[in-house]
Design a protein around this motif. Structure first.
Motif, PDB file in Angstrom:
ATOM      1  N   LEU A 171      -3.946   5.623  -4.039  1.00  0.00           N
ATOM      2  CA  LEU A 171      -4.516   4.978  -2.845  1.00  0.00           C
ATOM      3  C   LEU A 171      -5.260   3.690  -3.187  1.00  0.00           C
ATOM      4  O   LEU A 171      -6.030   3.165  -2.383  1.00  0.00           O
ATOM      5  CB  LEU A 171      -5.445   5.954  -2.110  1.00  0.00           C
ATOM      6  CG  LEU A 171      -4.776   7.208  -1.544  1.00  0.00           C
ATOM      7  CD1 LEU A 171      -5.795   8.085  -0.817  1.00  0.00           C
ATOM      8  CD2 LEU A 171      -3.636   6.855  -0.584  1.00  0.00           C
ATOM      9  N   LEU A 172      -5.001   3.199  -4.375  1.00  0.00           N
ATOM     10  CA  LEU A 172      -5.680   1.997  -4.861  1.00  0.00           C
ATOM     11  C   LEU A 172      -5.651   0.842  -3.852  1.00  0.00           C
ATOM     12  O   LEU A 172      -6.642   0.133  -3.671  1.00  0.00           O
ATOM     13  CB  LEU A 172      -5.007   1.539  -6.169  1.00  0.00           C
ATOM     14  CG  LEU A 172      -5.439   0.181  -6.717  1.00  0.00           C
ATOM     15  CD1 LEU A 172      -6.829   0.277  -7.324  1.00  0.00           C
ATOM     16  CD2 LEU A 172      -4.446  -0.326  -7.750  1.00  0.00           C
ATOM     17  N   GLY A 188     -13.292  -2.769  -2.190  1.00  0.00           N
ATOM     18  CA  GLY A 188     -13.228  -1.474  -2.861  1.00  0.00           C
ATOM     19  C   GLY A 188     -12.042  -1.434  -3.782  1.00  0.00           C
ATOM     20  O   GLY A 188     -11.169  -2.294  -3.736  1.00  0.00           O
ATOM     21  N   ASN A 189     -12.024  -0.450  -4.602  1.00  0.00           N
ATOM     22  CA  ASN A 189     -10.959  -0.326  -5.574  1.00  0.00           C
ATOM     23  C   ASN A 189     -10.630   1.163  -5.642  1.00  0.00           C
ATOM     24  O   ASN A 189      -9.942   1.677  -4.764  1.00  0.00           O
ATOM     25  CB  ASN A 189     -11.465  -0.916  -6.895  1.00  0.00           C
ATOM     26  CG  ASN A 189     -10.449  -0.943  -7.972  1.00  0.00           C
ATOM     27  OD1 ASN A 189      -9.287  -1.156  -7.717  1.00  0.00           O
ATOM     28  ND2 ASN A 189     -10.876  -0.695  -9.202  1.00  0.00           N
ATOM     29  N   LYS A 190     -11.199   1.876  -6.575  1.00  0.00           N
ATOM     30  CA  LYS A 190     -10.982   3.329  -6.617  1.00  0.00           C
ATOM     31  C   LYS A 190     -12.039   4.009  -7.471  1.00  0.00           C
ATOM     32  O   LYS A 190     -12.624   3.409  -8.375  1.00  0.00           O
ATOM     33  CB  LYS A 190      -9.582   3.658  -7.121  1.00  0.00           C
ATOM     34  CG  LYS A 190      -9.343   3.226  -8.554  1.00  0.00           C
ATOM     35  CD  LYS A 190      -7.961   3.650  -9.015  1.00  0.00           C
ATOM     36  CE  LYS A 190      -7.551   2.908 -10.269  1.00  0.00           C
ATOM     37  NZ  LYS A 190      -7.255   3.712 -11.426  1.00  0.00           N
ATOM     38  N   SER A 249      -7.908  -0.179   0.221  1.00  0.00           N
ATOM     39  CA  SER A 249      -8.992  -1.096   0.607  1.00  0.00           C
ATOM     40  C   SER A 249      -8.440  -2.506   0.834  1.00  0.00           C
ATOM     41  O   SER A 249      -8.872  -3.209   1.742  1.00  0.00           O
ATOM     42  CB  SER A 249     -10.102  -1.113  -0.436  1.00  0.00           C
ATOM     43  OG  SER A 249      -9.568  -1.394  -1.695  1.00  0.00           O
ATOM     44  N   ARG A 250      -7.476  -2.901   0.041  1.00  0.00           N
ATOM     45  CA  ARG A 250      -6.888  -4.231   0.232  1.00  0.00           C
ATOM     46  C   ARG A 250      -6.153  -4.296   1.579  1.00  0.00           C
ATOM     47  O   ARG A 250      -6.223  -5.279   2.301  1.00  0.00           O
ATOM     48  CB  ARG A 250      -5.929  -4.549  -0.920  1.00  0.00           C
ATOM     49  CG  ARG A 250      -5.716  -6.036  -1.061  1.00  0.00           C
ATOM     50  CD  ARG A 250      -4.488  -6.371  -1.830  1.00  0.00           C
ATOM     51  NE  ARG A 250      -4.664  -6.285  -3.266  1.00  0.00           N
ATOM     52  CZ  ARG A 250      -3.725  -6.667  -4.125  1.00  0.00           C
ATOM     53  NH1 ARG A 250      -2.578  -7.154  -3.688  1.00  0.00           N
ATOM     54  NH2 ARG A 250      -3.910  -6.552  -5.409  1.00  0.00           N
ATOM     55  N   TYR A 251      -5.460  -3.203   1.877  1.00  0.00           N
ATOM     56  CA  TYR A 251      -4.773  -3.115   3.163  1.00  0.00           C
ATOM     57  C   TYR A 251      -5.794  -3.184   4.311  1.00  0.00           C
ATOM     58  O   TYR A 251      -5.617  -3.907   5.292  1.00  0.00           O
ATOM     59  CB  TYR A 251      -3.971  -1.802   3.220  1.00  0.00           C
ATOM     60  CG  TYR A 251      -3.420  -1.492   4.584  1.00  0.00           C
ATOM     61  CD1 TYR A 251      -2.304  -2.161   5.073  1.00  0.00           C
ATOM     62  CD2 TYR A 251      -4.036  -0.541   5.399  1.00  0.00           C
ATOM     63  CE1 TYR A 251      -1.814  -1.886   6.341  1.00  0.00           C
ATOM     64  CE2 TYR A 251      -3.547  -0.270   6.665  1.00  0.00           C
ATOM     65  CZ  TYR A 251      -2.441  -0.943   7.126  1.00  0.00           C
ATOM     66  OH  TYR A 251      -1.956  -0.690   8.384  1.00  0.00           O
ATOM     67  N   LEU A 252      -6.895  -2.429   4.147  1.00  0.00           N
ATOM     68  CA  LEU A 252      -7.908  -2.394   5.212  1.00  0.00           C
ATOM     69  C   LEU A 252      -8.626  -3.728   5.359  1.00  0.00           C
ATOM     70  O   LEU A 252      -9.113  -4.060   6.438  1.00  0.00           O
ATOM     71  CB  LEU A 252      -8.933  -1.293   4.929  1.00  0.00           C
ATOM     72  CG  LEU A 252      -8.441   0.140   5.105  1.00  0.00           C
ATOM     73  CD1 LEU A 252      -9.562   1.130   4.809  1.00  0.00           C
ATOM     74  CD2 LEU A 252      -7.899   0.379   6.519  1.00  0.00           C
ATOM     75  N   PHE A 281       0.834  -1.208   0.000  1.00  0.00           N
ATOM     76  CA  PHE A 281       0.000   0.000   0.000  1.00  0.00           C
ATOM     77  C   PHE A 281       0.868   1.258   0.000  1.00  0.00           C
ATOM     78  O   PHE A 281       0.662   2.188  -0.801  1.00  0.00           O
ATOM     79  CB  PHE A 281      -0.945  -0.040   1.221  1.00  0.00           C
ATOM     80  CG  PHE A 281      -1.562   1.283   1.576  1.00  0.00           C
ATOM     81  CD1 PHE A 281      -2.220   2.057   0.621  1.00  0.00           C
ATOM     82  CD2 PHE A 281      -1.508   1.771   2.884  1.00  0.00           C
ATOM     83  CE1 PHE A 281      -2.788   3.286   0.951  1.00  0.00           C
ATOM     84  CE2 PHE A 281      -2.070   2.991   3.221  1.00  0.00           C
ATOM     85  CZ  PHE A 281      -2.707   3.756   2.255  1.00  0.00           C
ATOM     86  N   VAL A 282       1.858   1.265   0.873  1.00  0.00           N
ATOM     87  CA  VAL A 282       2.696   2.473   1.011  1.00  0.00           C
ATOM     88  C   VAL A 282       3.538   2.704  -0.248  1.00  0.00           C
ATOM     89  O   VAL A 282       3.716   3.846  -0.697  1.00  0.00           O
ATOM     90  CB  VAL A 282       3.552   2.380   2.292  1.00  0.00           C
ATOM     91  CG1 VAL A 282       4.670   3.411   2.298  1.00  0.00           C
ATOM     92  CG2 VAL A 282       2.656   2.563   3.521  1.00  0.00           C
TER      93      VAL A 282
END
Ligand SMILES: O=P(O)(O)OC[C@H]1O[C@](O)(CO)[C@@H](O)[C@@H]1O
Length: 547
Positions: free
Chosen positions: A379-380, A413-415, A383-386, A201-202
């Motif tokens: 920030l794509l 989610g995606n973007k 959601s995967r991180y969350l 993510f980062v």
């Protein structure tokens, strides 16, 4: 530490100097407090001019009846509930989650209890009774909060060591062994779950266009996926730093990834140990392997940091620093957010507001999914991180009293606006089993780079319009949403976002009386996979005997 270069240095946030174009001055509105997400004003103004009550095509459930349809009242709700963190330039708008005053009052004592739990946690209480360990990711960004000086020093020394190592790799002081004239150019990160999702993510959110080292990930035991990553590196394998990340040091997928990469090094005639870095708990299998084989470096993962909250430990900080990301700014953003989330006044505590909204929207039992829609490509992967942070923490069979509750909160989610052309149709008109979190970023491009693709309209204005339009259209059909607005995507705001959700998960877990810090369900799957492999070995043995 002698020299800390830019990526590890602390500086004041560029957001402070941000003056986005075409923003409405807050001073022009007598209703506003000093700082308001200016583009959000446009959306509220838009809703005032729209008759939302005529948009609804679905009969109102008793809960939907609480949805504020009068535009002026919606505006008042927005003004009343808007949370602003001035220093971070972060806003949380919960006006489109329709919790009532009665609900708020009924939750207040439980939230106060949650605040006490969080306080105990920060003081070092054993928060994971299964594993008998503390949960201290908050100390990583404020080591002074660690319960004793030993832990504080561990955190500070590790941060120094990360900065020092990254500095030496980037400057070429530490060189790839078979490439003495050059420097390391690539990172191959091997890890899974919390040992991959944060760094992924980062990297996507913050790595510069031309980072000092580019990063790739092996986060599965899929041979073709592994081969692809190694093939993509090609001759650059010789200048690749391989970071193997595993808290436990024994996760099979990660072990397999390591063995595959080591084989690739052998095949290329390279000495893996001189390019290998381990991030793991002291004395784990991985740690012992790295020590015995004499790897280039080892960094500690602390037992009081869970995998899914490890982004601000060496797990996230080392890869970030190597990519030229200012990790001290990430930590500063997270520390500021943590501080805000210690406020016991719910309205002024953004994590508590989020947890409250989740509880209202999903009836405190996960009856609705959380759709996370960042309107920003970088920030794509949020959601995967969350997904792991929220679902591994909250998806639990039993509560703390041993009652079967089957709790959880699904995240996907995606973007935006990309998803407008995929599943938003269903969100607007189909099965009503979700609430949305919009992530808005005010800065479109670096200053001086914007241009108007139509008279008076930029590409970013379209993105903004899509966000506001989608939010209004969903709300018009009784679909609730939260909006989180940041000025721009910086190490500071990303650190703050991570800290915001980490704390919201902790508070929500307390509200629904579950342990957010263990993952017994995952262990069941791992055990079953082990049994399958054992069976395969027995079958092969029988076949070999027979042949
Ligand atoms: O860092 P490790 O120990 O390899 O674990 C990886 C992931 O596996 C889990 O333990 C279970 O999936 C996660 O909590 C963790 O992030």
């Amino acid at each position: 530490m002698a020299s800390i270069s830019g990526f590890c240095s602390s500086s004041s946030s560029p957001a402070a100097a941000l003056k986005p174009r075409r923003l409405i001055s807050p001073q022009k509105s007598p209703l506003l407090r000093p700082i308001v997400a200016p583009r959000t004003l446009v959306s509220v103004a838009r809703d005032i001019s729209a008759d939302l009550s005529t948009n609804s095509s679905i009969p109102l459930s008793p809960k939907s009846a609480a949805i504020e349809k009068d535009p002026v009242n919606l505006w008042r709700r927005y003004v009343e509930w808007l949370y602003q963190h001035k220093e971070l330039g972060l806003y949380l708008d919960v006006s489109r989650i329709s919790f009532t005053d009665e609900f708020f009052d009924s939750m207040e004592p439980r939230l106060q209890k949650a605040f006490l739990h969080m306080k105990e946690l920060e003081k070092g209480a054993i928060a994971n009774p299964d594993e008998g360990r503390m949960v201290g990711h908050y100390w990583l960004r404020n080591p002074k909060m660690a319960p004793n000086s030993f832990l504080r020093l561990q955190i500070e020394n590790t941060l120094e060591a990360i900065c020092d190592f990254a500095d030496k790799i980037i400057s070429g002081q530490i060189k790839p062994p078979s490439f003495p004239e050059g420097r390391f150019t690539q990172i191959l990160s091997v890890g899974i779950g919390g040992s991959a999702l944060g760094p992924q993510f980062v990297a996507e959110a913050l790595a510069p266009d031309n980072p000092p080292l580019k990063i790739r990930f092996i986060d599965n035991t899929d041979p073709a996926g592994i081969d692809h990553q190694i093939a993509q590196l090609g001759p650059e394998l010789a200048s690749t730093l391989v970071i193997v990340i595993s808290k436990s040091g024994g996760t099979p997928e990660t072990r397999n990834g390591l063995l595959e990469v080591q084989k690739a090094f052998r095949d290329a005639g390279l000495d893996f140990a001189k390019q290998g870095v381990a991030i793991t708990q002291q004395n784990s299998l991985l740690d012992n392997t790295a020590r015995i084989e004499g790897w280039l470096a080892r960094f500690p993962m602390f037992d009081w940091v869970g995998g899914r909250t490890s982004e601000m430990s060496a797990v996230g900080l080392l890869p970030a620093a190597l990519q030229g990301i200012d990790i001290r700014e990430m930590l500063a953003g997270a520390a500021l957010m943590d501080e805000a989330n210690r406020n016991t006044e719910v309205k002024n505590n953004p994590a508590a507001l989020l947890a409250l909204c989740w509880y209202w929207a999903s009836d405190g039992v996960g009856s609705k999914d959380m759709v996370v829609l960042p309107y920003k490509d970088s920030l794509l992967l949020f959601s995967r991180y969350l997904q792991q942070l929220v679902m591994e923490s909250l998806g639990k069979e039993f509560d703390l009293d041993g009652n079967r509750v089957n709790q959880g909160l699904s995240v996907y989610g995606n973007k935006g606006s990309t998803d407008q052309h995929a599943y938003i149709q269903q969100l607007r008109e189909g099965v009503h089993n979700f609430f949305v979190t919009f992530i808005e970023v005010l800065r479109d491009r670096p200053p001086g780079h914007d241009w108007e693709l139509e008279p008076g309209v930029t590409c970013g204005d379209y993105l903004f319009g899509m966000l506001q339009g989608t939010r209004s259209a969903l709300y018009g059909n009784n679909r609730e949403s939260i909006s989180v607005t940041v000025q721009e995507v910086t190490p500071r705001s990303v650190g703050a976002l991570i800290a915001l959700y980490e704390r919201a998960v902790g508070i929500y877990a307390s509200l629904v009386n579950i342990n957010a810090y263990h993952q017994p369900g995952v262990e069941a799957g791992k055990k079953a996979a082990g049994e399958v492999l054992a069976l395969q070995k027995r079958v092969l043995a029988v076949l070999n005997e027979a042949s």
